[in-house]
Design an enzyme around this catalytic site. Structure first.
Site, PDB file in Angstrom:
ATOM      1  N   TYR A 236     -54.320   9.804  25.925  1.00 14.97           N
ATOM      2  CA  TYR A 236     -55.344   8.815  25.163  1.00 14.97           C
ATOM      3  C   TYR A 236     -56.169   9.810  24.542  1.00 14.97           C
ATOM      4  O   TYR A 236     -56.885  10.787  25.236  1.00 14.97           O
ATOM      5  CB  TYR A 236     -55.937   8.170  26.179  1.00 14.97           C
ATOM      6  CG  TYR A 236     -55.458   6.806  26.718  1.00 14.97           C
ATOM      7  CD1 TYR A 236     -55.836   5.484  26.041  1.00 14.97           C
ATOM      8  CD2 TYR A 236     -54.363   6.733  27.468  1.00 14.97           C
ATOM      9  CE1 TYR A 236     -54.942   4.578  26.415  1.00 14.97           C
ATOM     10  CE2 TYR A 236     -53.618   5.590  27.760  1.00 14.97           C
ATOM     11  CZ  TYR A 236     -54.310   4.473  27.294  1.00 14.97           C
ATOM     12  OH  TYR A 236     -53.530   3.127  27.561  1.00 14.97           O
ATOM     13  N   HIS A 419     -52.206  -8.484  25.982  1.00 18.28           N
ATOM     14  CA  HIS A 419     -51.931  -7.013  26.386  1.00 18.28           C
ATOM     15  C   HIS A 419     -51.358  -6.739  27.810  1.00 18.28           C
ATOM     16  O   HIS A 419     -52.219  -6.802  28.365  1.00 18.28           O
ATOM     17  CB  HIS A 419     -52.902  -6.068  25.795  1.00 18.28           C
ATOM     18  CG  HIS A 419     -52.695  -4.611  25.957  1.00 18.28           C
ATOM     19  ND1 HIS A 419     -51.786  -3.854  25.059  1.00 18.28           N
ATOM     20  CD2 HIS A 419     -53.131  -3.606  26.953  1.00 18.28           C
ATOM     21  CE1 HIS A 419     -51.709  -2.548  25.492  1.00 18.28           C
ATOM     22  NE2 HIS A 419     -52.562  -2.362  26.560  1.00 18.28           N
TER      23      HIS A 419
END
Ligand SMILES: *[C@@H]1O[C@H](CO)[C@@H](O)[C@H](O)[C@H]1NC(C)=O
Ligand SMILES: *[C@@H]1O[C@H](CO)[C@@H](O)[C@H](O)[C@H]1NC(C)=O
Length: 606
Positions: A236, A419
């Site tokens: 990330y 998601h």
């Protein structure tokens, strides 16, 4: 596979030719005599959707739909037969298959069902209508129509708003002629490697029209700046970026991905967070790994989501009455761009400058859009057993009412982006009023991690004070031997629905979190530490183990997974919201809502 198929042909070869019961014209939708000229010009004239099913563009599909039917036009680089199917999982078994071809100027279509990895047999009812077809020397083009909800539910699959695994095949030869009139024929030859599967949301609503050439439409980009992507599976990467400085209110009206060529799989998803008003977070040249201890502390304040994009998504255009506000005191000045890189082969030395492009306009629209992130808190206390065919997790939004009161009006939800990660097979949010199910606020019963689109809701869903939003996710872990836990990496799981609505309120995230000590008694553990992997403190006989060890050693079966699912559903949970409310308090989970009985709904026109 080829062996099995040859055997099938041999078995059928004698019986099928003999049993010629149904006349040829009834089995085959046949259309003759199309004008050869002008086809290229009007190809796909009024089709609203299109996709190449293979990566070389040899099988190109156009389609359009209304409330009852879907019309396809397949352009395939072959002069043999073509196959298009709707599969439960991407494989052939259980798929609803259409096979068509053009021979001597005549087009044919057959409605079939695949029982396995061999020639799909003809359906008893032929429910595909051939509209036109021709060959032009290199390509076969067939246009055909079917109902979304078939009458023949045994052999035809319903086409829904869920992600559809579309399977395709073609062969350079037409079906075997000598069996054209056979009951189970015509027989098609094995397609060899000319086949595949692609996830498509066939019934995706058409995006609102927006002319980006219009002089009132401006744009800016938020991208990584030549980031060196670490040689590890999941990264990330965060960076803070100044938004355009504007002297008055503008609206963002469209967002689209900018994917560096070749990074279609590496750039997995992006989340854009709004940074706290009036605050100037330190900028770092090129950014920093997110959630890393050395990440600037201020960045942790960038929590409320502005938008999200994920792999497979084409971007999002706001409905004409809504835009995302920029340039007022309530709007972000900075954003944090969080890029998720998926690098399973741990390739080193890749540099990326992908990101998002935003279109915005000074011609403001009626409403300001808000985005609210609902579901299960993404932390390791969200435990999913291994070897489970199906395991459901449920998340609640307890914190909604005070924000709706402050707003003084209900909200209308116009878009949803479900998601979950790799084990997720379904995500749905139920709107519940007085214990009774009202409607779905986004739903995908056949979720595909590799295709995450923001989906427009039509009609919009009104959410008012007292309503509950219940988000449920289904996971399949038959290929895993260890428990899966909630978390940020793709091997960990999430259960989230990003919903977009108007008018904007201050609440941006509303999760329920599972408590580890509420779940521990299922495993004979009565007190464990709160931090992963949850050291056991009681009973004494287990103090040298962690709860995660115990969970991994549990004799998991589908029945045990189901028993644990029920157990978790009855625990007390806590509410987690942004803006934060700090008191940690355990709350009972609301009961399952009363659902409508849809067995009684008959299919129109059958
Ligand atoms: C044949 O049809 C295909 C698909 O529509 C098209 O791309 C191609 O240009 C056509 N070829 C000719 C020679 O018209
Ligand atoms: C836990 O480990 C310690 C140190 O190895 C040992 O002395 C103790 O007996 C163990 N306790 C249990 C319950 O196994």
């Amino acid at each position: 596979m080829r062996g099995a198929y040859t055997l099938f042909l041999l078995l059928c070869g004698s019986t099928c030719l003999l049993a010629s019961v149904i006349p040829k014209e009834e089995i085959l939708g046949a259309v003759r005599d199309f004008q050869q000229s002008g086809h290229a010009a009007d190809a796909g004239l009024d089709f609203t959707h299109q996709a190449s099913l293979d990566e070389h563009g040899r099988f190109h599909l156009l389609w359009k739909f209304d409330s009852e039917t879907i019309t396809f036009e397949a352009h395939v680089q072959t002069t043999g037969y073509i196959g298009l199917g709707f599969s439960p999982n991407g494989g052939m078994t259980g798929s609803d298959v259409i096979i068509g071809w053009v021979k001597d100027g005549q087009a044919f279509i057959t409605d079939r069902f695949a029982e396995g990895y061999f020639e799909p047999r003809l359906d008893a009812h032929q429910d595909v209508e051939l509209l036109s077809g021709y060959e032009n020397g290199t390509h076969t083009v067939l246009r055909f129509r079917r109902k979304l909800r078939p009458c023949d539910t045994a052999e035809d699959r319903e086409i829904t708003e869920d992600t559809q695994r579309v399977i395709w095949s073609f062969n350079d030869l037409d079906p075997l002629e000598n069996s054209l009139a056979g009951q189970n024929g015509p027989h098609v030859l094995y397609h060899g490697s000319n086949r595949g599967s692609k996830s498509i949301i066939l019934l995706q609503k058409n995006p609102p029209t927006l002319d980006i050439q219009d002089s009132n439409i401006l744009s800016f980009e938020l991208t990584s700046s030549n980031v060196l992507v670490p040689a590890k599976e999941t990264t990330y990467w965060c960076n803070t970026v100044r938004l355009p400085i504007l002297d008055r209110k503008h609206h963002i009206v469209k967002i689209e991905p900018i994917i560096q060529p070749g990074h279609e799989a590496l750039f997995h998803h992006a989340v854009v967070y709004q940074c706290k008003l009036g605050q100037v977070p330190p900028m770092l040249d090129g950014g920093h790994e997110c959630y890393h201890p050395n990440m600037p502390e201020e960045w942790n304040h960038c929590k409320s989501i502005m938008t999200a994009w994920a792999i497979g998504g084409k971007g999002f255009t706001y409905p004409n009455h809504v835009g995302f506000s920029l340039g007022t005191d309530d709007d972000p000045d900075y954003v944090m761009l969080e890029m998720h890189y998926d690098n399973p082969d741990r390739i080193s030395g890749q540099r990326d400058s992908s990101g998002l492009r935003f279109y915005y306009t000074p011609i403001v629209r009626m409403y300001d859009a808000g985005i609210l992130d609902i579901g299960v808190n993404s932390y390791a206390t969200h435990v999913i057993p291994p070897r489970a065919e199906s395991f459901d997790s449920t998340g609640f939004c307890f914190g909604l009412d005070p924000y709706l009161q402050e707003l003084g009006s209900p909200i209308k939800v116009f878009a949803s982006m479900p998601h979950a990660h790799l084990a997720g097979t379904a995500v749905r949010t139920k709107l519940v009023r007085n214990g009774v199910f009202q409607s779905y606020v986004g739903r995908d019963e056949t979720y595909d991690f590799d295709l995450q689109e923001i989906r427009l809701l039509d009609p919009e869903v009104m959410v008012q004070e007292g309503d509950q939003l219940i988000t449920e996710c289904t996971y399949k872990t038959t290929d895993r031997t260890q428990a899966t836990i909630g978390g940020l990496s793709s091997r960990e799981e999430m259960c989230i629905n990003f919903i977009q609505y108007y008018p904007r309120m201050k609440l941006t995230r509303c999760y329920s979190g599972l408590d580890i000590n509420q779940q521990a008694p299922f495993f004979g553990v009565y007190y464990a530490g709160w931090e992963y992997p949850f050291p056991i403190y009681y009973p004494d006989s287990m103090v040298n183990q962690t709860l995660i060890d115990v969970i991994n050693q549990h004799p998991w079966t589908n029945e045990e997974a189901e028993r644990f699912e029920q157990y978790v559903r009855n625990t007390q949970v806590f509410s987690y919201t942004v803006p934060e409310v700090n008191d940690y308090q355990l709350i009972d989970q609301p009961a399952d809502p009363t659902m409508p009985n849809d067995n009684s709904v008959s299919i129109p026109g059958c």
